[in-house]
Design a protein around this motif. Sequence first.
Motif, PDB file in Angstrom:
ATOM      1  N   SER A 210       0.894  -1.276  -0.125  1.00 35.52           N
ATOM      2  CA  SER A 210       0.193   0.014   0.091  1.00 35.52           C
ATOM      3  C   SER A 210       0.868   1.235  -0.033  1.00 35.52           C
ATOM      4  O   SER A 210       2.047   1.098   0.523  1.00 35.52           O
ATOM      5  CB  SER A 210      -0.952   0.062   1.357  1.00 35.52           C
ATOM      6  OG  SER A 210      -0.147   0.170   2.440  1.00 35.52           O
ATOM      7  N   PRO A 211       0.338   2.492  -0.535  1.00 32.99           N
ATOM      8  CA  PRO A 211       1.174   3.691  -0.496  1.00 32.99           C
ATOM      9  C   PRO A 211       1.607   4.011   0.692  1.00 32.99           C
ATOM     10  O   PRO A 211       1.037   3.993   1.703  1.00 32.99           O
ATOM     11  CB  PRO A 211       0.198   4.647  -1.149  1.00 32.99           C
ATOM     12  CG  PRO A 211      -0.911   3.790  -1.936  1.00 32.99           C
ATOM     13  CD  PRO A 211      -1.011   2.515  -1.240  1.00 32.99           C
ATOM     14  N   ARG A 212       2.824   4.609   0.763  1.00 32.33           N
ATOM     15  CA  ARG A 212       3.436   5.015   2.221  1.00 32.33           C
ATOM     16  C   ARG A 212       3.009   6.363   2.441  1.00 32.33           C
ATOM     17  O   ARG A 212       2.637   7.083   1.519  1.00 32.33           O
ATOM     18  CB  ARG A 212       4.964   5.156   2.031  1.00 32.33           C
ATOM     19  CG  ARG A 212       5.883   3.701   2.066  1.00 32.33           C
ATOM     20  CD  ARG A 212       7.142   4.239   1.824  1.00 32.33           C
ATOM     21  NE  ARG A 212       8.238   2.740   1.897  1.00 32.33           N
ATOM     22  CZ  ARG A 212       9.360   2.878   1.833  1.00 32.33           C
ATOM     23  NH1 ARG A 212      10.016   3.933   1.628  1.00 32.33           N
ATOM     24  NH2 ARG A 212      10.117   1.669   1.771  1.00 32.33           N
ATOM     25  N   PRO A 213       2.651   6.653   3.679  1.00 37.04           N
ATOM     26  CA  PRO A 213       2.458   8.317   3.913  1.00 37.04           C
ATOM     27  C   PRO A 213       3.689   9.094   3.566  1.00 37.04           C
ATOM     28  O   PRO A 213       4.660   8.684   3.445  1.00 37.04           O
ATOM     29  CB  PRO A 213       2.348   8.216   5.419  1.00 37.04           C
ATOM     30  CG  PRO A 213       2.213   6.771   5.799  1.00 37.04           C
ATOM     31  CD  PRO A 213       2.796   5.721   4.723  1.00 37.04           C
ATOM     32  N   VAL A 214       3.374  10.032   2.961  1.00 33.98           N
ATOM     33  CA  VAL A 214       4.289  10.908   2.331  1.00 33.98           C
ATOM     34  C   VAL A 214       4.656  12.158   3.372  1.00 33.98           C
ATOM     35  O   VAL A 214       3.991  13.057   3.646  1.00 33.98           O
ATOM     36  CB  VAL A 214       3.811  11.818   1.008  1.00 33.98           C
ATOM     37  CG1 VAL A 214       4.838  12.602   0.520  1.00 33.98           C
ATOM     38  CG2 VAL A 214       3.359  10.748  -0.021  1.00 33.98           C
ATOM     39  N   LEU A 215       5.896  11.966   4.028  1.00 33.87           N
ATOM     40  CA  LEU A 215       6.469  12.978   4.828  1.00 33.87           C
ATOM     41  C   LEU A 215       7.669  13.793   3.873  1.00 33.87           C
ATOM     42  O   LEU A 215       8.430  13.175   3.207  1.00 33.87           O
ATOM     43  CB  LEU A 215       7.162  12.063   5.970  1.00 33.87           C
ATOM     44  CG  LEU A 215       5.964  11.338   6.877  1.00 33.87           C
ATOM     45  CD1 LEU A 215       6.881  10.892   8.053  1.00 33.87           C
ATOM     46  CD2 LEU A 215       4.927  12.098   7.268  1.00 33.87           C
TER      47      LEU A 215
END
Length: 276
Positions: A210-215
């Motif tokens: 699943s897509p990673r959170p974008v930090l």
Amino acid sequence: MSRDDAGAVRSAVLTLQRTTGLPMVFGGAVSGGGQDRLRITELVGNTTDSLNGLVVHHGNGLGGKAMAMGRPLWVSNYPCSASISHDYDKPVGREGLLSIVAVPIVVRRRVRGVLYGALREPLSLADRVVGSAVQAARDLEQDLAVQDRADEALARTPPGTSTARWEEVRAVHAELRALAEEVRDLPTRDRLRAASLRLAAAGLDDPDESPRPVLTPRELDVLSYVAIGCTNAEAAERLGLLPETVKSYLRSAMRKLDSHTRLEAVTTARRAGLLP
């Protein structure tokens, strides 16, 4: 009083002074192994040394009562208040303090210190001021809780075991990200950041598709130091930032990770492969 607790209280006192503009802000950490006394060591805006080094005992005065009850307390005219004992009237009077708020720092039901804010006039403290004092204490509690978890993990694990090695990997990861910010050559900086992400993902047993959170890079820099038990002040020092800036990046990262505490944010980031 541990050196770490004292340093964390110092940072919180400075933050509280900046956010409230109160003429005097002070605090201290609980000393010794028990919870029966507090030594005031951090002061901003004082005109005398009457409170510096003062030992506040559990249940005595405003701070001691806040320690005993485990909740914030405030008075608008300290020497005339009937709700507290007056063991410390002389040092408080020499400093000229009248309206005072005391907020205990409680981690795992144990009082670790107290933050104070004060006026030299018999006025009621605004809700905003009390709220800022409470928020500063809560932020400090989260700092200390994460630091405790890191210390406990190392204490439980004999040198050479996998957990101890992972703590070293996490420390190297944080240093790698900090080093990237010092590099002026942009391609090299990008390579260092990419290497840190590869190091973080190496800890995943079963990579999540699943897509990673974008930090942002700075959000991840701050979170990497929080993950190894650093307080906001310590992360700020290592990254060359102000503690308030670190707090802003951390809150933004927590929001993106849908986390309500620092520890939850670190756990979520590790599961996403953003931290080792």
